[in-house]
Design a protein around this motif. Sequence first.
Motif, PDB file in Angstrom:
ATOM      1  N   VAL A  52     -36.585 -14.752  -9.216  1.00 20.68           N
ATOM      2  CA  VAL A  52     -37.568 -14.116 -10.088  1.00 20.68           C
ATOM      3  C   VAL A  52     -38.945 -14.609  -9.654  1.00 20.68           C
ATOM      4  CG1 VAL A  52     -38.377 -13.800 -12.445  1.00 20.68           C
ATOM      5  CG2 VAL A  52     -35.938 -14.036 -11.993  1.00 20.68           C
ATOM      6  N   LEU A  53     -39.768 -13.695  -9.199  1.00 24.98           N
ATOM      7  CA  LEU A  53     -41.129 -14.023  -8.784  1.00 24.98           C
ATOM      8  C   LEU A  53     -42.102 -13.360  -9.740  1.00 24.98           C
ATOM      9  CD1 LEU A  53     -40.716 -13.386  -4.955  1.00 24.98           C
ATOM     10  CD2 LEU A  53     -40.616 -15.564  -6.148  1.00 24.98           C
ATOM     11  N   ARG A  54     -43.155 -14.043 -10.094  1.00 30.10           N
ATOM     12  CA  ARG A  54     -44.178 -13.480 -10.976  1.00 30.10           C
ATOM     13  C   ARG A  54     -45.447 -13.247 -10.163  1.00 30.10           C
ATOM     14  NH1 ARG A  54     -43.253 -13.819 -16.620  1.00 30.10           N
ATOM     15  NH2 ARG A  54     -41.301 -14.860 -17.035  1.00 30.10           N
ATOM     16  N   ASP A  55     -46.067 -12.074 -10.375  1.00 32.15           N
ATOM     17  CA  ASP A  55     -47.310 -11.776  -9.667  1.00 32.15           C
ATOM     18  C   ASP A  55     -48.492 -12.404 -10.407  1.00 32.15           C
ATOM     19  OD1 ASP A  55     -47.614 -10.146 -11.847  1.00 32.15           O
ATOM     20  OD2 ASP A  55     -47.539  -8.270 -10.749  1.00 32.15           O
ATOM     21  N   GLN A  56     -49.711 -12.075  -9.977  1.00 33.13           N
ATOM     22  CA  GLN A  56     -50.891 -12.713 -10.561  1.00 33.13           C
ATOM     23  C   GLN A  56     -51.115 -12.321 -12.010  1.00 33.13           C
ATOM     24  OE1 GLN A  56     -51.003 -10.560  -7.984  1.00 33.13           O
ATOM     25  NE2 GLN A  56     -52.599  -9.029  -8.289  1.00 33.13           N
ATOM     26  N   HIS A  57     -50.464 -11.256 -12.480  1.00 36.23           N
ATOM     27  CA  HIS A  57     -50.587 -10.835 -13.874  1.00 36.23           C
ATOM     28  C   HIS A  57     -49.450 -11.381 -14.739  1.00 36.23           C
ATOM     29  CE1 HIS A  57     -53.792  -8.209 -12.646  1.00 36.23           C
ATOM     30  NE2 HIS A  57     -53.006  -7.660 -11.738  1.00 36.23           N
ATOM     31  N   GLY A  58     -48.520 -12.114 -14.151  1.00 37.02           N
ATOM     32  CA  GLY A  58     -47.410 -12.689 -14.902  1.00 37.02           C
ATOM     33  C   GLY A  58     -46.218 -11.767 -15.049  1.00 37.02           C
ATOM     34  N   ILE A  59     -46.214 -10.640 -14.341  1.00 35.07           N
ATOM     35  CA  ILE A  59     -45.105  -9.687 -14.428  1.00 35.07           C
ATOM     36  C   ILE A  59     -43.974 -10.154 -13.512  1.00 35.07           C
ATOM     37  CG2 ILE A  59     -44.403  -7.307 -14.024  1.00 35.07           C
ATOM     38  CD1 ILE A  59     -47.305  -6.526 -14.680  1.00 35.07           C
ATOM     39  N   PRO A  60     -42.750 -10.283 -14.042  1.00 32.17           N
ATOM     40  CA  PRO A  60     -41.644 -10.769 -13.220  1.00 32.17           C
ATOM     41  C   PRO A  60     -41.091  -9.672 -12.298  1.00 32.17           C
ATOM     42  CG  PRO A  60     -40.884 -10.387 -15.445  1.00 32.17           C
ATOM     43  CD  PRO A  60     -42.359 -10.133 -15.447  1.00 32.17           C
ATOM     44  N   HIS A  61     -40.796 -10.049 -11.069  1.00 32.24           N
ATOM     45  CA  HIS A  61     -40.117  -9.196 -10.102  1.00 32.24           C
ATOM     46  C   HIS A  61     -38.787  -9.870  -9.791  1.00 32.24           C
ATOM     47  CE1 HIS A  61     -43.721  -6.776  -9.410  1.00 32.24           C
ATOM     48  NE2 HIS A  61     -44.372  -7.925  -9.555  1.00 32.24           N
ATOM     49  N   ILE A  62     -37.684  -9.168 -10.080  1.00 34.78           N
ATOM     50  CA  ILE A  62     -36.348  -9.758 -10.033  1.00 34.78           C
ATOM     51  C   ILE A  62     -35.606  -9.240  -8.819  1.00 34.78           C
ATOM     52  CG2 ILE A  62     -34.165 -10.005 -11.274  1.00 34.78           C
ATOM     53  CD1 ILE A  62     -35.839  -9.497 -13.844  1.00 34.78           C
ATOM     54  N   TYR A  63     -35.067 -10.156  -8.033  1.00 28.89           N
ATOM     55  CA  TYR A  63     -34.266  -9.828  -6.855  1.00 28.89           C
ATOM     56  C   TYR A  63     -32.875 -10.428  -7.045  1.00 28.89           C
ATOM     57  CZ  TYR A  63     -38.876  -8.826  -5.037  1.00 28.89           C
ATOM     58  OH  TYR A  63     -40.138  -8.323  -4.871  1.00 28.89           O
ATOM     59  N   ALA A  64     -31.878  -9.554  -7.243  1.00 28.71           N
ATOM     60  CA  ALA A  64     -30.512  -9.997  -7.512  1.00 28.71           C
ATOM     61  C   ALA A  64     -29.541  -9.193  -6.659  1.00 28.71           C
ATOM     62  CB  ALA A  64     -30.177  -9.821  -8.990  1.00 28.71           C
ATOM     63  N   LYS A  65     -28.349  -9.737  -6.470  1.00 30.07           N
ATOM     64  CA  LYS A  65     -27.326  -9.053  -5.672  1.00 30.07           C
ATOM     65  C   LYS A  65     -26.589  -7.998  -6.485  1.00 30.07           C
ATOM     66  CE  LYS A  65     -26.649 -12.724  -2.356  1.00 30.07           C
ATOM     67  NZ  LYS A  65     -25.734 -13.647  -1.718  1.00 30.07           N
ATOM     68  N   THR A  66     -26.453  -8.222  -7.786  1.00 33.89           N
ATOM     69  CA  THR A  66     -25.754  -7.245  -8.621  1.00 33.89           C
ATOM     70  C   THR A  66     -26.677  -6.758  -9.733  1.00 33.89           C
ATOM     71  OG1 THR A  66     -24.873  -8.902 -10.140  1.00 33.89           O
ATOM     72  CG2 THR A  66     -23.531  -8.395  -8.200  1.00 33.89           C
ATOM     73  N   ASP A  67     -26.374  -5.560 -10.227  1.00 30.03           N
ATOM     74  CA  ASP A  67     -27.157  -5.009 -11.335  1.00 30.03           C
ATOM     75  C   ASP A  67     -26.996  -5.835 -12.601  1.00 30.03           C
ATOM     76  OD1 ASP A  67     -28.147  -2.975  -9.781  1.00 30.03           O
ATOM     77  OD2 ASP A  67     -26.641  -1.506 -10.440  1.00 30.03           O
ATOM     78  N   ALA A  68     -25.802  -6.341 -12.827  1.00 30.74           N
ATOM     79  CA  ALA A  68     -25.549  -7.133 -14.033  1.00 30.74           C
ATOM     80  C   ALA A  68     -26.414  -8.398 -14.037  1.00 30.74           C
ATOM     81  CB  ALA A  68     -24.077  -7.490 -14.135  1.00 30.74           C
ATOM     82  N   ASP A  69     -26.534  -9.055 -12.890  1.00 32.08           N
ATOM     83  CA  ASP A  69     -27.379 -10.242 -12.801  1.00 32.08           C
ATOM     84  C   ASP A  69     -28.850  -9.887 -12.995  1.00 32.08           C
ATOM     85  OD1 ASP A  69     -25.165 -11.791 -12.361  1.00 32.08           O
ATOM     86  OD2 ASP A  69     -25.437 -11.941 -10.199  1.00 32.08           O
ATOM     87  N   ALA A  70     -29.270  -8.757 -12.448  1.00 28.27           N
ATOM     88  CA  ALA A  70     -30.660  -8.333 -12.595  1.00 28.27           C
ATOM     89  C   ALA A  70     -30.975  -8.035 -14.057  1.00 28.27           C
ATOM     90  CB  ALA A  70     -30.933  -7.117 -11.728  1.00 28.27           C
ATOM     91  N   PHE A  71     -30.077  -7.344 -14.748  1.00 30.13           N
ATOM     92  CA  PHE A  71     -30.304  -7.023 -16.152  1.00 30.13           C
ATOM     93  C   PHE A  71     -30.283  -8.282 -17.028  1.00 30.13           C
ATOM     94  CE2 PHE A  71     -28.420  -2.694 -15.069  1.00 30.13           C
ATOM     95  CZ  PHE A  71     -29.676  -2.150 -14.854  1.00 30.13           C
ATOM     96  N   PHE A  72     -29.387  -9.195 -16.680  1.00 30.49           N
ATOM     97  CA  PHE A  72     -29.313 -10.454 -17.420  1.00 30.49           C
ATOM     98  C   PHE A  72     -30.629 -11.212 -17.303  1.00 30.49           C
ATOM     99  CE2 PHE A  72     -28.278 -14.981 -17.754  1.00 30.49           C
ATOM    100  CZ  PHE A  72     -27.612 -15.008 -18.970  1.00 30.49           C
ATOM    101  N   CYS A  73     -31.157 -11.297 -16.100  1.00 35.96           N
ATOM    102  CA  CYS A  73     -32.415 -12.020 -15.895  1.00 35.96           C
ATOM    103  C   CYS A  73     -33.609 -11.250 -16.447  1.00 35.96           C
ATOM    104  CB  CYS A  73     -32.622 -12.326 -14.420  1.00 35.96           C
ATOM    105  SG  CYS A  73     -31.521 -13.624 -13.861  1.00 35.96           S
ATOM    106  N   ALA A  74     -33.540  -9.925 -16.443  1.00 40.31           N
ATOM    107  CA  ALA A  74     -34.626  -9.133 -17.032  1.00 40.31           C
ATOM    108  C   ALA A  74     -34.717  -9.399 -18.530  1.00 40.31           C
ATOM    109  CB  ALA A  74     -34.399  -7.652 -16.770  1.00 40.31           C
ATOM    110  N   GLY A  75     -33.586  -9.506 -19.189  1.00 43.74           N
ATOM    111  CA  GLY A  75     -33.594  -9.836 -20.606  1.00 43.74           C
ATOM    112  C   GLY A  75     -34.092 -11.242 -20.849  1.00 43.74           C
ATOM    113  N   ARG A  76     -33.730 -12.150 -19.977  1.00 42.67           N
ATOM    114  CA  ARG A  76     -34.190 -13.533 -20.105  1.00 42.67           C
ATOM    115  C   ARG A  76     -35.702 -13.619 -19.883  1.00 42.67           C
ATOM    116  NH1 ARG A  76     -32.787 -18.608 -21.979  1.00 42.67           N
ATOM    117  NH2 ARG A  76     -34.001 -20.085 -20.799  1.00 42.67           N
ATOM    118  N   CYS A  77     -36.220 -12.896 -18.902  1.00 42.28           N
ATOM    119  CA  CYS A  77     -37.659 -12.939 -18.606  1.00 42.28           C
ATOM    120  C   CYS A  77     -38.478 -12.265 -19.695  1.00 42.28           C
ATOM    121  CB  CYS A  77     -37.953 -12.270 -17.268  1.00 42.28           C
ATOM    122  SG  CYS A  77     -37.373 -13.204 -15.860  1.00 42.28           S
ATOM    123  N   SER A  78     -37.972 -11.164 -20.249  1.00 39.37           N
ATOM    124  CA  SER A  78     -38.762 -10.455 -21.258  1.00 39.37           C
ATOM    125  C   SER A  78     -38.794 -11.206 -22.574  1.00 39.37           C
ATOM    126  CB  SER A  78     -38.210  -9.050 -21.477  1.00 39.37           C
ATOM    127  OG  SER A  78     -36.920  -9.111 -22.048  1.00 39.37           O
TER     128      SER A  78
END
Length: 98
Positions: A52-78
């Motif tokens: 999970v990388l955050r840009d200069q505005h604090g918006i997270p960019h998520i790079y995951a191998k599976t969709d389930a992991d990406a959605f899990f981390c998206a919920g955690r980040c939000s």
Amino acid sequence: MVKTIRWIFRFFFLIAFVSVLAAGALFLWLRTSLPQTNGTMTLAGLSADVEVLRDQHGIPHIYAKTDADAFFCAGRCSCAGPTVANGNQPPNRRRQAF
């Protein structure tokens, strides 16, 4: 008269000292309640590593191998930070007046 002035000075010094201590304690308490936005975390429920990388505005960019992991981390980040996704302000403990 001198004793009275001395006691008044001590009283105001004590009030100022206690106020500074209370402000410092409040600052430290509020600082510990902020979400973690850098470093590494270990989360149960992930099948592979997620970046999970955050840009200069604090918006997270998520790079995951599976969709389930990406959605899990998206919920955690939000839920963990003051990010705005799709124009919706997530519920957080620090509401700001616009």
